[in-house]
Design an enzyme around this catalytic site. Structure first.
Site, PDB file in Angstrom:
ATOM      1  N   LYS A 112     -33.116  15.538 -50.721  1.00  0.00           N
ATOM      2  CA  LYS A 112     -33.549  15.015 -49.425  1.00  0.00           C
ATOM      3  C   LYS A 112     -32.707  13.801 -48.994  1.00  0.00           C
ATOM      4  O   LYS A 112     -32.573  13.530 -47.810  1.00  0.00           O
ATOM      5  CB  LYS A 112     -35.017  14.599 -49.476  1.00  0.00           C
ATOM      6  CG  LYS A 112     -36.002  15.680 -49.911  1.00  0.00           C
ATOM      7  CD  LYS A 112     -36.257  16.700 -48.812  1.00  0.00           C
ATOM      8  CE  LYS A 112     -37.466  17.576 -49.064  1.00  0.00           C
ATOM      9  NZ  LYS A 112     -37.343  18.488 -50.211  1.00  0.00           N
TER      10      LYS A 112
HETATM   11  C1  LIG Z   1     -37.497  19.860 -50.397  1.00  0.00           C
HETATM   12  C2  LIG Z   1     -37.029  20.447 -51.669  1.00  0.00           C
HETATM   13  C3  LIG Z   1     -36.702  21.815 -51.770  1.00  0.00           C
HETATM   14  C4  LIG Z   1     -36.867  22.789 -50.624  1.00  0.00           C
HETATM   15  O1  LIG Z   1     -35.984  22.542 -49.574  1.00  0.00           O
HETATM   16  P1  LIG Z   1     -36.246  23.169 -48.119  1.00  0.00           P
HETATM   17  O2  LIG Z   1     -35.202  22.617 -47.249  1.00  0.00           O
HETATM   18  O3  LIG Z   1     -37.628  22.681 -47.736  1.00  0.00           O
HETATM   19  O4  LIG Z   1     -36.223  24.647 -48.255  1.00  0.00           O
HETATM   20  C5  LIG Z   1     -36.217  22.278 -52.987  1.00  0.00           C
HETATM   21  N1  LIG Z   1     -36.106  21.459 -54.053  1.00  0.00           N
HETATM   22  C6  LIG Z   1     -36.422  20.141 -53.999  1.00  0.00           C
HETATM   23  C7  LIG Z   1     -36.285  19.312 -55.225  1.00  0.00           C
HETATM   24  C8  LIG Z   1     -36.889  19.585 -52.805  1.00  0.00           C
HETATM   25  O5  LIG Z   1     -37.201  18.277 -52.762  1.00  0.00           O
END
Ligand SMILES: *Cc1c(COP(=O)(O)O)cnc(C)c1O
Length: 498
Positions: A112
């Protein structure tokens, strides 16, 4: 470049307006009105660029109301200035056809950060360009990773405050501590009595409260969102697909122009959608493999053309992918249906009334052309963590393990030996209890407290605890409140007017 809602309204929206608004007023998501196309020559010119330079170059095609210098400055602040290590996105090759790109070397150890270090810089400039003078409060509900990354991205950003609600007992101890020890003068964190869905619904209710919005506007304030429905969060994610392709070419692992596959652990469909946009813009990508945990609603959709959320919500060891409504899928369906806003609006109305919809054959064929999918059980996830460690001496977190497991199944079923890059979305130390159990078994952890697991992992594997997580258990706790869902608005008001 102009933007339009997937449900048809607001044609002609600028990039800056799309970032400030977040969601279109008709409930749809903003998408670019035209395709971006990077030629073979453009790609060749990108080969020598640093991550920061590449980010500015890619984003400039989508954000043409920003100057090249502005984008470079945003990228420098997001990925330079010591926010990430020297190599922003390391790429590791495990065997002949499988590589991993690590997106978790930012300040909160989850992918993120790639978007939430950039979004605040874009938002500050976008607000300026739109002539918006109000003080903005970012309100976010989180299942763990988004909250911390938003807090860290927006901390001490002038003119913007950030407040995060998380479900009490619904995040890992590491995630909770990361949030409640957050530093910064413009941040607030609050637990709620309920699950993530309750938190999310509570935040949506505050956003939908017209009287509250009017009251805020009258006092020179407004709310905004850092969720992945915001185009300003999706755009920075397109960059790392280009980066990794170019890196493999530079290393001689891929012949310039040859295609590679990507396998993406998926929740809200943001990360994987960015890969789709990269492919549309000319990156040589073959299959985009969508990997789900047992909440397999999106991978089932890709396989069958039926989206059906009428099923139990399962709690897994990859909680960032525990989700039944993947908001960003709306953007894919808009594109795959030949950009038909009435069609999209109809499907989304069905989703909210019946919890399910089926796409027509042409749309399904368009999705099939680019995507494959699969899911992993909890046992398979643990086994993959253990196998990858034993086979390659390489430590992965449960989300990444879901991706690696699904890639293995895809490869076996399809016989497709194309080099594939699995996207690694979190540091294994962020989900250390599940990782340690996968490697050493439950017995070995008897009597070991959560605070001791990172050290144990480090000692047994030789992998160092990432800096942002070291000392977390000793940090000063700043936020201790837990409120009922019905009191979320009151809590938000106190913070906004503080
Ligand atoms: C948010 C997240 C995901 C999923 O990503 P999306 O963009 O919502 O599909 C996968 N792995 C981790 C560790 C995340 O924080």
């Amino acid at each position: 470049m102009k933007y339009v809602s997937t449900r048809g309204s607001d044609a002609g929206t600028t990039f800056s307006e799309a970032v400030v608004k977040g969601l279109a007023p008709d409930g749809g998501l903003f998408v670019p009105e035209e395709d971006v196309c990077f030629s073979h020559d453009d790609l060749a010119e990108m080969l020598p660029l640093t991550y920061t330079g590449l980010a500015a170059r890619i984003m400039s095609a989508y954000a043409d109301d920003f100057t090249a210098d502005e984008l470079l400055e945003c990228a420098q602040k997001a990925y330079g200035d010591g926010k990430f290590p020297e190599i922003t996105v390391p790429v590791t090759t495990l065997d002949g056809s499988l590589s991993v790109m690590e997106l978790w070397h930012g300040p909160t150890c989850a992918f993120k950060d790639m978007a939430l270090q950039m979004l605040p810089r874009l938002m500050v400039k976008a607000v300026e360009k739109c002539g918006e003078k109000k003080e903005i409060t970012i309100l976010t509900a989180t299942s763990g990773d988004t909250g911390k990354a938003a807090l860290e991205g927006f901390r001490d950003v002038p003119g913007i405050k950030v407040m995060v609600f998380f479900p009490d007992g619904g995040v890992s101890e590491t995630q909770r501590l990361q949030m409640v020890t957050q530093e910064g003068s413009n941040v607030s964190v609050c637990a709620i009595k309920g699950n993530f869905d309750n938190a999310q619904t509570g935040v949506k209710r505050i956003f939908g409260d017209k009287a509250f919005a009017a009251e805020l506007a009258a006092s020179g304030r407004m709310l905004s969102s850092a969720n992945s429905i915001n185009w300003g969060r999706l755009l920075p994610q397109i960059v790392y697909y280009f980066h990794t392709y170019l890196e493999l070419v530079r290393r001689g692992a891929v012949l310039f122009g040859d295609r590679i596959n990507f396998c993406v652990p998926t929740g809200n469909f943001g990360d994987i959608l960015a890969c789709y946009y990269a492919k549309k813009a000319g990156l040589p990508v073959g299959k985009i493999i969508c990997a789900s945990n047992t909440n397999s609603v999106v991978s089932d959709f890709i396989r069958t053309g039926v989206y059906d959320k009428n099923r139990p919500f399962e709690i897994t060891m990859s909680p960032a992918m525990d989700i039944l409504v993947s908001s960003n899928l709306e953007r894919l369906i808009h594109d795959a249906s030949g950009r038909n806003p009435e069609y999209v609006a109809g499907l989304m109305a069905k989703l909210s009334s019946e919890g399910a919809y089926t796409v027509d054959r042409a749309t399904q064929n368009a999705v099939d052309a680019d995507f494959a999918s699969g899911s992993a059980t909890e046992a398979e996830t643990m086994q993959t963590i253990s196998e990858v460690y034993r086979g390659f001496g390489y430590l992965i977190d449960p989300h990444t393990a879901v991706g690696v497991n699904v890639y293995g199944k895809y490869r076996e079923a399809s016989g497709d030996g194309t080099r594939t890059v699995c996207v690694s979305t979190a540091s294994p130390f962020k989900f250390n209890a599940s990782v340690a159990e996968s490697l050493f078994g439950k017995e070995a952890l008897r009597g070991v407290t959560e605070a001791d697991i990172p050290g144990l992992l480090e000692q047994k594997t030789g992998e160092p605890v990432p800096k942002p997580l070291a000392g977390l258990f000793q940090k000063k706790i700043r936020f201790t409140d837990t409120v009922e869902v019905s009191d979320m608005k009151k809590k938000a008001e106190e913070f906004i007017y503080e």
